[in-house]
Design a protein around this motif. Sequence first.
Motif, PDB file in Angstrom:
ATOM      1  N   ARG A 833     -69.776  60.326-123.669  1.00 18.24           N
ATOM      2  CA  ARG A 833     -69.380  59.157-123.741  1.00 18.24           C
ATOM      3  C   ARG A 833     -68.877  58.920-123.344  1.00 18.24           C
ATOM      4  O   ARG A 833     -67.055  58.860-122.687  1.00 18.24           O
ATOM      5  CB  ARG A 833     -69.560  58.393-125.160  1.00 18.24           C
ATOM      6  N   SER A 835     -67.634  55.351-120.499  1.00 16.83           N
ATOM      7  CA  SER A 835     -67.214  53.982-120.439  1.00 16.83           C
ATOM      8  C   SER A 835     -66.188  53.213-119.774  1.00 16.83           C
ATOM      9  O   SER A 835     -65.237  53.022-120.140  1.00 16.83           O
ATOM     10  CB  SER A 835     -67.916  53.147-121.623  1.00 16.83           C
ATOM     11  N   ASN A 859     -73.971  59.030-123.559  1.00 13.11           N
ATOM     12  CA  ASN A 859     -74.335  57.628-122.956  1.00 13.11           C
ATOM     13  C   ASN A 859     -72.981  57.334-121.888  1.00 13.11           C
ATOM     14  O   ASN A 859     -71.603  57.080-122.133  1.00 13.11           O
ATOM     15  CB  ASN A 859     -73.474  56.560-124.400  1.00 13.11           C
ATOM     16  N   GLU A 861     -71.704  53.567-119.175  1.00 14.98           N
ATOM     17  CA  GLU A 861     -71.628  53.086-119.184  1.00 14.98           C
ATOM     18  C   GLU A 861     -71.191  52.304-117.909  1.00 14.98           C
ATOM     19  O   GLU A 861     -69.338  52.338-118.217  1.00 14.98           O
ATOM     20  CB  GLU A 861     -72.154  52.234-120.200  1.00 14.98           C
ATOM     21  N   ASP A 862     -70.970  51.040-117.248  1.00 11.65           N
ATOM     22  CA  ASP A 862     -69.976  50.158-116.409  1.00 11.65           C
ATOM     23  C   ASP A 862     -68.733  51.201-116.187  1.00 11.65           C
ATOM     24  O   ASP A 862     -67.511  50.977-116.110  1.00 11.65           O
ATOM     25  CB  ASP A 862     -69.887  49.701-117.079  1.00 11.65           C
ATOM     26  N   LYS A 895     -78.605  57.076-122.239  1.00  8.00           N
ATOM     27  CA  LYS A 895     -78.408  55.775-121.719  1.00  8.00           C
ATOM     28  C   LYS A 895     -77.853  55.571-120.715  1.00  8.00           C
ATOM     29  O   LYS A 895     -76.214  56.614-120.562  1.00  8.00           O
ATOM     30  CB  LYS A 895     -77.815  55.309-123.221  1.00  8.00           C
ATOM     31  N   LEU A 896     -77.823  54.760-119.992  1.00  5.47           N
ATOM     32  CA  LEU A 896     -77.408  54.709-118.199  1.00  5.47           C
ATOM     33  C   LEU A 896     -77.490  53.433-118.030  1.00  5.47           C
ATOM     34  O   LEU A 896     -78.496  52.957-117.898  1.00  5.47           O
ATOM     35  CB  LEU A 896     -78.216  56.034-117.296  1.00  5.47           C
ATOM     36  N   ARG A 897     -76.014  52.783-118.312  1.00  3.86           N
ATOM     37  CA  ARG A 897     -76.108  51.393-117.961  1.00  3.86           C
ATOM     38  C   ARG A 897     -75.496  50.951-117.132  1.00  3.86           C
ATOM     39  O   ARG A 897     -73.919  51.777-117.081  1.00  3.86           O
ATOM     40  CB  ARG A 897     -75.823  51.094-119.530  1.00  3.86           C
ATOM     41  N   LYS A 898     -75.960  49.706-116.186  1.00  4.12           N
ATOM     42  CA  LYS A 898     -74.842  49.528-115.203  1.00  4.12           C
ATOM     43  C   LYS A 898     -73.699  49.935-114.623  1.00  4.12           C
ATOM     44  O   LYS A 898     -72.734  49.964-114.767  1.00  4.12           O
ATOM     45  CB  LYS A 898     -73.218  47.930-116.157  1.00  4.12           C
ATOM     46  N   GLU A 930     -80.414  50.701-117.649  1.00  6.90           N
ATOM     47  CA  GLU A 930     -80.372  49.153-117.463  1.00  6.90           C
ATOM     48  C   GLU A 930     -79.125  49.118-115.826  1.00  6.90           C
ATOM     49  O   GLU A 930     -78.309  49.588-116.291  1.00  6.90           O
ATOM     50  CB  GLU A 930     -79.100  48.438-118.741  1.00  6.90           C
TER      51      GLU A 930
END
Length: 1421
Positions: A833, A835, A859, A861-862, A895-898, A930
């Motif tokens: 993870r 982030s 995961n 993200e961002d 999960k791949l976000r922002k 996302e």
Amino acid sequence: MNFLDKIGEKILDCVLAALGRQLGYLIHYKSNVDNLKTQVKELGEARDRVQRDVDSAVRNLMKIEDDVQRRLTESDDIMAVAGVILEDDRPAKITYCNGWCPNLMSRYQVSKRADKAALEAKNLKDEISTINSDRVGYHESTQVVETVTSNKGYEAFESRRSTITGVLEALKDPNITRIGIHGMGGVGKTMLVKEVLKQAEKGKLFDEYIFLVVSNDPDFKKIQTEIAEQLDLKLEKESELARRDQLRKRLKQENRVLIILDDIWKYLDLEALGIFSFGDDNKGCKLLLTSRFYNVVCNDMDTQKQFEVKVFLNDEARNLFEKIVGDLAKTSEIKPTMLQIVEECAGLPIAITTVANALKNQKNPRIWKDFLNQLKMSSPREIEGMNEVVYKSIKMSYEFLKSNEAKSLLLLCSLHGEDYNIKVEDLLRYGVGLGLFDNVYTIEGARCRVHSLVEKLKDSSLLLDGDDNGTVKMHDVIRDVVINIAAEERHMFTIRTVNELQTLSKRKDTVAISLPYINDDLDLPNQFECSKLELLLLFDQEVDFRIPDSFFEGLKDLKVLKLSESWCGVLPSSLSSLKYLQTLCLDGEVQNAIIIGELKNLKALSLSLSDTERLPKEIGQLTHLQLLDLRECSALKFIPPNVLSNLKRLEELYLPDDVEWEVEVQSTEKINAMVSELDHLSHLTKLHICIKNAKILPKAMVFERLESYRIAIGSAWLRNETSETSRILKLNISFQSDYVYKVLFRKCETLILDEMKGVKNNLYELDSEGFQSLKHLTIQHNDEIQYIIKSMGLLDSVFPSLESINLLYVNNLERICYMRLPTKTFCNLRVVRVSRCCKLEFVFSSSMAGCFLHLQEMNIEDCKIMSAIVAIERDEEIEVNSDDSIMFANLHSLKLRKLFKLKGFLSVVDSHVLFNGKVVFPILKRLEIEGMDSMNMIWPDQLISDFFGKLETLTVSSCTNLTNIVPPNMLRTLRNLKELKIEKCGSIEEVFDIQGTNNVEESRDIAAAELISLTLRNLEKVKHVWNMDPQEIITFEKLRTIKIEGCSSLKSVFPTSFAKALMQLVKLEIKDCAMVEEIVAKEEGIETTTLFVFPQLTTLKLQNLPELKSVYPGNHTLEWPSLNSLCIQKCDKLKIFGSNKSSVEETNGLGQHASLNLQPLFFVKKDKIPNLEYLTLDVSDAMNETCGGPLAEFCCNLKELWLYGKGEIRNVEAPIARAGVSDFRRLKNIVLFSSTSFHNLQSLSVFRSDVLISLLTPSTARTLGQLVSISIYECKRMTEIIANEGSEAEAGDEIAFNNLTSLHLFGLLSLTAFHLGNRTIKFPSLGRVIVENCPKLKIFCSGVLSTPKLIDVWMERKWIIQQKEGDGNIDLNATVKGGESDASEGGDASEGGESDASEGGDDNLERDTTSEVGDAQTDGE
């Protein structure tokens, strides 16, 4: 010239003003920079305050509000910008010519930027200052269904399948609201009802599910609390009435809720609990009960449909037994005996599983025969709700336990309350106190033994897994049997009544007594006369529960004592007489804890003293203590010196986080303990401690002895760390190498580095051995670390056991690994993870392929500059045409976000394709994407086999440049996709590209796609969901839910053949699609009538579709026999109801037939929708000329009718169970309904009518015999509820609301009475009247009024009357008059200017309204 002069002056003024502003930046350079520093400092202080509130909310498992998180992020951005500006200020200060010539250009630029940044900082600071500390977050909804439906061990045998089918059918039946399931204890009622819940959830039968275990001695307050928790309702009131009212109101907010009450033993007053009366005002709500007793289900709880759960059929019993014991059942020596044992179990599931688990590993046939003989010889036992077979089976399983320790532990479990989650740690402490474990001399040794015994008991089906980690439960039938065994064989008693307490407290041979919660006034005797008592468990009792001072004097042999939670007060002085007490577990508020120091032989002490700040120094006298647990002493801060060091035999120490430790000094006047006292505890092996001052650590030898620890050093907390590993270390320090840390690092399994400083280049160097034991690594809020691994020196491996890595706000991290890694490094990694690591460009390099072998969850993200997830190293580049690929063999969630700069999962220059075909995910099930603005495509044109073959859930949102989701080459690959959700992707024009699928033969094997749910939201450019009719190339026959919203370019949804295949569609929702003209696009060249059948469709919602004209533009027939809920709003061109076929055709202005676009949705004389219960329409549609009598036949089972908008309602004749009338601004009264019989109406609610004068005529009111509640809101001109028609009532004329229980009147500014006529009004069931903001109400009724059961009257924000039923009749007229003065005062204050409008302007409004109604009637004629 004057005109030109003025123009010139204006231009000059503008130029000078602009020049002045620019010069001002130079003149005010220093003040602008200083102001920026001030504003940034104040912004930082405001941000830190909110961040502390946010951290506290997170620790309390709250979700942070989006605006709060956004402002924190914005503040970080502004402060970062300010830092750059202030950094640029340095060159601006440079001068030339010996200081005479400043750097004007730099100063100008810095000053201008500083001025703008300071203003932004000030504005944001002001916004942040408005955030209240208690409003930064909220608790998320409790997920009840996921917990309840974990139905391990359930077998779908035929005897169960038919019962489940019957229950599900009853749940769908609109006429059945109460369902009962009964059967003997242990027959599997709970497992069956959980399976029902699971299938009901799968079928989306309800919106909310509540599951409660009631048991034989229900605690109303506990049940109310559990209901509230499952509804996310906070019960702030203590009174039973207030809690009941809160629950009732909350439940009424739900349209469809299933309440399951499991294991009811006797009548349960649902109204007293706050569960409204089912069948009266249920709004689609159902009640499902289980009980051992038929009479309770059928008679006491008045269920409409009952189902008996019977024992298994012979074949089913044998199959279950054989499944448990395995191949042993097939051997010729054992099979005959096994069949007889199965017969002895008599098909009872709990008996079968219990006996089979006891025998499953026994290979000796003689053991089986002996077991059979003992089953046959056991004597029957009289236990309520069970027969002798149950007792014999469970008794034999108990006897078959070869270990006396296991038996003793099971007996201890039986002393806990029904459905109680028993902590295994509690069993350990009881066992240590009683000396149950042979040849065990340490606490950890006893723990190992307890866990071994618990597993043995669970394997024998005598114990079950509890609801929480580290807990177990007992099935109620087994508990009943074991309670009797404990009483008869060991004299261990579970006391359930006060009478039992009085009897058993005098028995001389009693060894153990347990008092689970007794729902009566409990008075303990002054002394127990049980001289042999060894164990006493006093669980939660009433708040005022007290223990007599001499209570313990006769209990000289007591070894284990538990005083639980609600107990408070002064410990009895007789407690000091318990010289042989070994274990004490004390919860509550104690004023004289010093007496505990007299218990010199204590081995285990657990204290939960919520208000104690200082530990009594007398605890230091407990020199035999092996375990001290103070974790729940939440207020504890001070421990006197030498208390801990005196506990020489202490093996396990658990301390709360807030203990303050003395700095290591030689002073003799110490106030608190020093951490160095732990050095004296040579037996200490387990430690939970928080040391905020990193400079006062004990010597390393303490940590070397530890086998288990949870240690926080620095300003860190442990209370919210949930890792199940045995050695956890959390650091928030400026690191300096020390041998103490090396010892901790070498052994720790979970490492959390929170805002840690002092480590920059190579994290693994914290442990020179390479963290060989570490399983979980978390790094958060760190501004220094650049690499996790930069170099490895002489080590062969680093992090070989690591299973998860979490990187959050590691702001300087550039790479996880800077070098090629040996095979064993990261070789067990399962979870990654990452982030908000703003400098991280990629997560892995291609040389780290060994890390991917076991990876299960990723995961990311961002991360602002991340361009790839996996970067190909230059010397290992993968050629585009090569067969090489990177395999994520076990990854199931991604999960791949922002990741706004991401160019692809694999670093291929300028590909802008997320997955380029060189990475493989053979078992990936969940993919979420996302905020990928740089992505043009998700999938490559060419795919290798098994690329995404197992994908089940795909979510794509906020990817502005994506042009499609499922291209032709992915149709076959995504064959297992079950859920597809696409949101806010503004460039997508089509979802499924069928047109590009040229090879029909290749696609035949994907004809049956697995897609179940499709959701499309805010896709502005989507013109087609499917860009051509699949024509059997691919079908979506399993689709059950379709939701389309905000697709403003979409003109139709389905191709024709596609719609014909939707035989399993359950829910269809389309809303806010401005261009949709039809749901199904017409087939070219087809002129015959097309038949569409949707046999499973229960919900159809069409909202705000202004261009929608029909479902299908051609001649067609629609069938939806299961339709249960229909909502059509703001579909102005859609003809909903038609009376006959003539409605299909319409002529145009030239006398020619127009297209068939106006075919109505329903032909009310032809179509029958027998299951329709919920109908929502615009009033204009309800006024359709065909909606009179025929509509009543069409909606024969309607329960809810909601009408919105303006207009009159002609005549709605339907036996509706619920009607909502909203915003009827043209209605004079509902006299238009006067010919309608509302015999089945149960709830009547009217909202926001400015012109209604009265609600009902007397003749209509007489038909409302089933009405349960009336609620009228904000009808400003209403003067009475039942109109006084102006003529004297005939003698004996009366109106009776026989079932009305509640009457709510809100905001009726002109209301003077309920009814002014001289009639008798009877309310035989009315219990509550609530009146709010009705300032002119003077009298309730002019005639005779009867309210025999009225107990509550609320008027103008206070209770006027509250009494218990039976206290006497309330005169409602007198009550209204009595509250008149208060109401008038409140009315005058609140009414204000509205009074004039009511009295003066309303006559004109009434005349206008009457005229409009008349005109409308004339037009209709």
